[in-house]
Design an enzyme around this catalytic site. Structure first.
Site, short mmCIF file in Angstrom:
data_model
loop_
_atom_site.label_atom_id
_atom_site.label_comp_id
_atom_site.label_asym_id
_atom_site.label_seq_id
_atom_site.Cartn_x
_atom_site.Cartn_y
_atom_site.Cartn_z
N ARG A 1 12.88 7.17 0.87
CA ARG A 1 12.94 6.85 2.30
C ARG A 1 14.35 6.47 2.35
O ARG A 1 15.11 5.85 1.79
CB ARG A 1 11.97 5.70 2.48
CG ARG A 1 10.69 6.32 2.90
CD ARG A 1 9.53 5.06 2.92
NE ARG A 1 9.90 4.06 3.73
CZ ARG A 1 9.28 2.83 4.12
NH1 ARG A 1 7.86 3.04 3.61
NH2 ARG A 1 9.71 1.88 4.65
N LYS B 1 2.20 -3.10 0.00
CA LYS B 1 1.11 -3.09 1.38
C LYS B 1 0.63 -1.62 1.35
O LYS B 1 -0.61 -1.61 1.38
CB LYS B 1 1.75 -3.38 2.66
CG LYS B 1 2.17 -4.64 2.77
CD LYS B 1 2.69 -4.99 4.07
CE LYS B 1 4.11 -4.18 4.62
NZ LYS B 1 5.33 -4.30 3.78
N ARG C 1 15.93 -5.35 6.69
CA ARG C 1 14.45 -5.29 6.68
C ARG C 1 14.06 -6.76 6.30
O ARG C 1 12.93 -7.25 6.81
CB ARG C 1 14.08 -4.25 5.93
CG ARG C 1 14.25 -3.00 6.51
CD ARG C 1 14.06 -1.71 5.77
NE ARG C 1 12.60 -1.38 5.32
CZ ARG C 1 12.05 -0.92 4.18
NH1 ARG C 1 13.14 -0.34 3.37
NH2 ARG C 1 10.98 -0.88 3.68
P1 AP5 Z 1 4.78 0.01 -1.17
O1 AP5 Z 1 3.50 -0.06 -1.51
O2 AP5 Z 1 5.35 1.50 -0.75
O3 AP5 Z 1 5.24 -1.26 -0.48
P2 AP5 Z 1 5.11 -1.54 0.97
O4 AP5 Z 1 4.90 -3.07 1.31
O5 AP5 Z 1 4.30 -0.85 1.68
O6 AP5 Z 1 6.79 -1.36 1.67
P3 AP5 Z 1 7.35 -0.76 2.85
O7 AP5 Z 1 8.94 -0.41 2.51
O8 AP5 Z 1 6.50 0.70 3.25
O9 AP5 Z 1 7.03 -1.98 3.86
P4 AP5 Z 1 7.87 -2.00 5.32
O10 AP5 Z 1 6.85 -3.10 5.92
O11 AP5 Z 1 9.39 -2.32 5.27
O12 AP5 Z 1 7.86 -0.67 5.84
P5 AP5 Z 1 7.14 0.25 7.04
O13 AP5 Z 1 6.58 1.52 6.52
O14 AP5 Z 1 5.99 -0.66 7.52
O15 AP5 Z 1 5.42 -0.33 -2.75
C1 AP5 Z 1 6.93 -0.07 -2.83
C2 AP5 Z 1 7.21 0.33 -4.25
O16 AP5 Z 1 6.85 -0.76 -5.13
C3 AP5 Z 1 6.61 1.76 -4.58
O17 AP5 Z 1 7.42 2.26 -5.51
C4 AP5 Z 1 5.16 1.04 -5.24
O18 AP5 Z 1 5.05 2.15 -6.45
C5 AP5 Z 1 5.75 -0.16 -6.05
N1 AP5 Z 1 4.72 -1.10 -6.22
C6 AP5 Z 1 3.86 -1.44 -5.33
N2 AP5 Z 1 2.96 -2.38 -6.13
C7 AP5 Z 1 3.55 -2.74 -7.24
C8 AP5 Z 1 2.99 -3.44 -8.30
N3 AP5 Z 1 2.12 -4.30 -8.02
N4 AP5 Z 1 4.13 -3.68 -9.39
C9 AP5 Z 1 5.23 -2.75 -9.63
N5 AP5 Z 1 5.33 -1.69 -8.61
C10 AP5 Z 1 4.80 -1.81 -7.58
O19 AP5 Z 1 8.20 0.26 8.18
C11 AP5 Z 1 9.24 0.97 8.32
C12 AP5 Z 1 9.72 0.55 9.51
O20 AP5 Z 1 9.16 1.02 10.55
C13 AP5 Z 1 10.16 -0.75 9.83
O21 AP5 Z 1 11.41 -1.14 9.46
C14 AP5 Z 1 10.47 -0.59 11.53
O22 AP5 Z 1 11.52 0.07 11.83
C15 AP5 Z 1 9.18 0.37 11.86
N6 AP5 Z 1 7.96 -0.25 12.11
C16 AP5 Z 1 6.75 -0.08 11.38
N7 AP5 Z 1 5.81 -0.81 11.85
C17 AP5 Z 1 6.32 -1.55 12.76
C18 AP5 Z 1 5.93 -2.56 13.88
N8 AP5 Z 1 4.70 -2.80 13.82
N9 AP5 Z 1 6.73 -2.68 14.83
C19 AP5 Z 1 7.98 -2.36 14.92
N10 AP5 Z 1 8.45 -1.64 14.18
C20 AP5 Z 1 7.83 -1.11 13.03
#
Ligand code: AP5
Length: 219
Positions: A162, A15, A173
């Site tokens: 992270r 994402k 998660r």
């Molecule tokens: P990346 O693009 O970083 O993936 P992502 O989907 O953004 O993953 P996140 O871990 O950031 O998602 P998340 O939803 O768990 O975390 P968030 O920060 O929202 O890609 C991942 C890896 O893959 C990278 O190394 C990239 O290079 C690689 N990659 C990408 N595309 C690729 C491809 N096509 N091929 C190969 N490699 C690829 O949330 C974190 C925490 O914050 C949550 O657990 C929660 O505690 C809190 N939080 C956030 N939002 C909320 C909310 N709305 N409500 C409550 N708590 C929340």
């Protein structure tokens, strides 16, 4: 084109990676609740201290905190030209709150892009993810390595892993995604907003398919 888009998908679906390209392509702001929380944790704010308790174990930060934060962000000026929400909403309560916030602003969503990736690939992506302290650029040790290990190609900043990318937290998660976030797929399908996207394959290919899908859905 003025677009209001939500990205939904499990942790590691890409994402954040795709949000950077899509927000540039459509000239809209990227709003990542995870990034906002991490910035607050880094700055040691009250919000950061509260959020950290939940993030460290892979649970969702309470809705009251998260919704208030998004409410404030959506009141800012740059959002008027469109936005891409990455990581919000995360459950049906947040989705209903977002509907209410957008109604007050006199607008609605144009599309919800669901990024689909299987669990084995998710674990590979998260285990190898590295993020730049300086500019926030996302890298991967195998899929998208930097020229010099640990140093960002874009800004020369130091890369970090992270804290929530540890195996036990990744498992939690994924559970939270299945239990609380995946019901959003039917929530938005029922409203005619859902656009499903296979998010496997190389980053450029996923970006091209995402742009095409969004243009078709909002055309
Ligand atoms: P990346 O693009 O970083 O993936 P992502 O989907 O953004 O993953 P996140 O871990 O950031 O998602 P998340 O939803 O768990 O975390 P968030 O920060 O929202 O890609 C991942 C890896 O893959 C990278 O190394 C990239 O290079 C690689 N990659 C990408 N595309 C690729 C491809 N096509 N091929 C190969 N490699 C690829 O949330 C974190 C925490 O914050 C949550 O657990 C929660 O505690 C809190 N939080 C956030 N939002 C909320 C909310 N709305 N409500 C409550 N708590 C929340």
């Amino acid at each position: 084109m003025k677009l209001r888009v939500v990205l939904v998908g499990p942790p590691g679906a890409g994402k954040g990676t795709q949000a950077q390209f899509l927000s540039a392509q459509f000239d809209i702001v990227q709003i990542s609740t995870g990034d906002i929380f991490r910035a607050n944790v880094g700055n040691g704010t009250k919000l950061g201290l509260e959020a950290k308790k939940y993030m460290d174990v892979g649970d969702l930060v309470p809705d009251s905190v998260t919704i208030a934060m998004v409410n404030d962000r959506l009141a800012e000026d740059d959002v008027r030209h469109g936005f891409l929400l990455d990581g919000f909403p995360r459950n049906v309560e947040q989705a209903a709150a977002l509907d209410g916030l957008l109604e007050e602003l006199g607008s609605g969503l144009d599309a919800v892009l669901e990024m689909q990736v299987d669990n084995d690939e998710i674990v590979r992506r998260l285990a190898g993810r590295r993020t730049c302290h300086g500019c926030g650029q996302i890298w991967h040790v195998d899929y998208d390595p930097t020229k010099v290990e640990g140093v960002c190609d874009t800004c020369g900043g130091e890369l970090y892993q992270r804290e929530d990318d540890q195996p036990a937290t990744i498992r939690r998660r994924l559970e939270v995604y299945d239990e609380q976030t995946s019901p959003l797929v039917s929530y938005y399908a029922e409203r005619g907003l859902l656009v499903a996207l296979s998010a496997t394959g190389d980053v450029e290919g996923v970006t091209a398919r995402a742009i095409e899908a969004l243009k078709r859905a909002t055309g």
